[in-house]
Design a protein around this motif. Sequence first.
Motif, short mmCIF file in Angstrom:
data_model
loop_
_atom_site.label_atom_id
_atom_site.label_comp_id
_atom_site.label_asym_id
_atom_site.label_seq_id
_atom_site.Cartn_x
_atom_site.Cartn_y
_atom_site.Cartn_z
N ASP A 24 -0.18 39.44 -23.25
CA ASP A 24 -1.29 40.31 -22.83
C ASP A 24 -0.85 41.67 -22.29
O ASP A 24 -1.68 42.46 -21.86
CB ASP A 24 -2.18 39.61 -21.80
CG ASP A 24 -1.41 39.15 -20.56
OD1 ASP A 24 -0.19 39.37 -20.50
OD2 ASP A 24 -2.04 38.56 -19.66
N ASP A 25 0.43 41.96 -22.33
CA ASP A 25 0.93 43.25 -21.86
C ASP A 25 1.05 44.23 -23.02
O ASP A 25 0.94 43.86 -24.19
CB ASP A 25 2.29 43.08 -21.17
CG ASP A 25 2.19 42.20 -19.93
OD1 ASP A 25 1.17 42.25 -19.24
OD2 ASP A 25 3.15 41.45 -19.66
N VAL A 26 1.30 45.50 -22.69
CA VAL A 26 1.27 46.56 -23.71
C VAL A 26 2.50 47.45 -23.57
O VAL A 26 2.83 47.92 -22.48
CB VAL A 26 0.00 47.42 -23.58
CG1 VAL A 26 0.00 48.54 -24.60
CG2 VAL A 26 -1.26 46.55 -23.74
N TYR A 27 3.17 47.70 -24.72
CA TYR A 27 4.32 48.60 -24.76
C TYR A 27 3.91 49.96 -25.28
O TYR A 27 3.16 50.06 -26.26
CB TYR A 27 5.41 48.03 -25.69
CG TYR A 27 6.01 46.74 -25.19
CD1 TYR A 27 7.12 46.74 -24.35
CD2 TYR A 27 5.45 45.50 -25.55
CE1 TYR A 27 7.66 45.55 -23.88
CE2 TYR A 27 6.00 44.31 -25.09
CZ TYR A 27 7.10 44.35 -24.25
OH TYR A 27 7.62 43.18 -23.78
N ALA A 28 4.40 51.02 -24.63
CA ALA A 28 4.20 52.37 -25.15
C ALA A 28 5.03 52.54 -26.41
O ALA A 28 6.07 51.89 -26.58
CB ALA A 28 4.61 53.40 -24.10
N PRO A 29 4.62 53.42 -27.34
CA PRO A 29 5.36 53.59 -28.60
C PRO A 29 6.83 53.95 -28.40
O PRO A 29 7.67 53.60 -29.24
CB PRO A 29 4.60 54.73 -29.29
CG PRO A 29 3.21 54.63 -28.76
CD PRO A 29 3.37 54.21 -27.32
N PHE A 46 5.57 50.87 -20.20
CA PHE A 46 5.12 49.49 -20.24
C PHE A 46 3.91 49.32 -19.32
O PHE A 46 3.89 49.86 -18.21
CB PHE A 46 6.24 48.56 -19.78
CG PHE A 46 5.86 47.10 -19.76
CD1 PHE A 46 5.79 46.37 -20.93
CD2 PHE A 46 5.57 46.47 -18.56
CE1 PHE A 46 5.43 45.03 -20.92
CE2 PHE A 46 5.20 45.13 -18.54
CZ PHE A 46 5.14 44.40 -19.72
N SER A 47 2.93 48.56 -19.78
CA SER A 47 1.73 48.27 -18.98
C SER A 47 1.64 46.77 -18.74
O SER A 47 1.51 45.98 -19.70
CB SER A 47 0.47 48.77 -19.70
OG SER A 47 0.49 50.18 -19.83
N THR A 49 -1.25 43.49 -27.72
CA THR A 49 0.20 43.34 -27.54
C THR A 49 0.94 43.52 -28.85
O THR A 49 1.92 44.27 -28.94
CB THR A 49 0.52 41.95 -26.95
OG1 THR A 49 -0.09 41.83 -25.67
CG2 THR A 49 2.02 41.76 -26.80
N LEU A 50 0.49 42.83 -29.89
CA LEU A 50 1.15 42.93 -31.19
C LEU A 50 1.11 44.36 -31.74
O LEU A 50 2.10 44.86 -32.28
CB LEU A 50 0.50 41.97 -32.19
CG LEU A 50 0.75 40.48 -31.97
CD1 LEU A 50 -0.04 39.67 -33.01
CD2 LEU A 50 2.24 40.15 -32.07
N PRO A 59 6.40 34.22 -26.36
CA PRO A 59 5.64 32.98 -26.21
C PRO A 59 4.16 33.31 -26.04
O PRO A 59 3.80 34.09 -25.17
CB PRO A 59 6.24 32.36 -24.93
CG PRO A 59 6.85 33.50 -24.19
CD PRO A 59 7.25 34.53 -25.20
N ALA A 60 3.32 32.74 -26.88
CA ALA A 60 1.90 33.13 -26.90
C ALA A 60 1.01 31.93 -26.63
O ALA A 60 1.17 30.86 -27.24
CB ALA A 60 1.55 33.75 -28.26
#
Length: 318
Positions: free
Chosen positions: A94-99, A206-207, A19-20, A9-10
Amino acid sequence: MRKYTFLLPAYKGKYFEDTLLSIKRQTYKNFKVIVSDDHSPDDIQCIFYKICGGDNRFSYRRNEQNIGGDNLAKHWNMLVDVCDTEYCIMASDDDVYAPMFLQEIDNLIDKYPEANMLRGRAQRINGSDEVTAVDAIAPEYENQVDALYGFFNLKRIHCLANFVFKTDILKEKGSFERFPLAWGSDETAYMKMSTNGVCNTPSVVFSFRISDINISGKASDKQLALRAEARIENLLFFEKFVNNIKSDGSLLSKNRILEFSRLYQESWLRQIREGMEFSNWKQFKRCYKFLCAKQAIKGKIDALQLFYIWYRARKVRK
């Protein structure tokens, strides 16, 4: 057939590109993404096509009106309902996933297929991507009692987007409780899905971003009432839920249930006492007015419960 779906949800555009990109760069490729633009004033669609145009794993839709502003959990549940993969992740904008996020999750699923929920170890970042806190290392697998005790008592970073749920089980358990403002909807999902234990990644994958756009302004009277109602519903849910947690019979297990119960309730009551809902009689009467305006009889019952919870909250020790 894809195995995982990121349900996204954006609404906020500021960090959406990051994020994307973090999802697109996953080393494990068997996933898809549903971006659900919640009628944002930002150009979510433009950002989406800039980053994901041409990648058929990513799809975009837009709500005709904003849903999350009224009830974020309703938007979450709408996305869970259309999910057709074995596992789902309720991502955020707005969060960030590690590869390696999905790869580490998939490795755990191979080892513990009975688990209905998995959690990526998290860190907290600010608006400048600086790390401000990091989760402790959790056991690779925890039974329900240990998982609840650890999550709520050991001050792990509380967020939603680092969890991976078995989709069918999440639907079976009613998905996310539709509490006002979705306050506690993520934590109660965690509790419901913990029955078969919880798996945790060893690495930080995860950030969770806390920035100025997450901070709410001064609450209106209506928001005060909604917050108070959310506290009521969370406490009532918890007091029913905690009676169904099964101990393994050991003294340690029994003590952890008691400790989890005590600290969970105290944390909610402390927030009420410290003024997140109301701290004086004038504010209580304003909350009472809004509760009764919704439904006369139910509002009065809620208001009585609210008064009782407020009374309890004032007694919670510092």
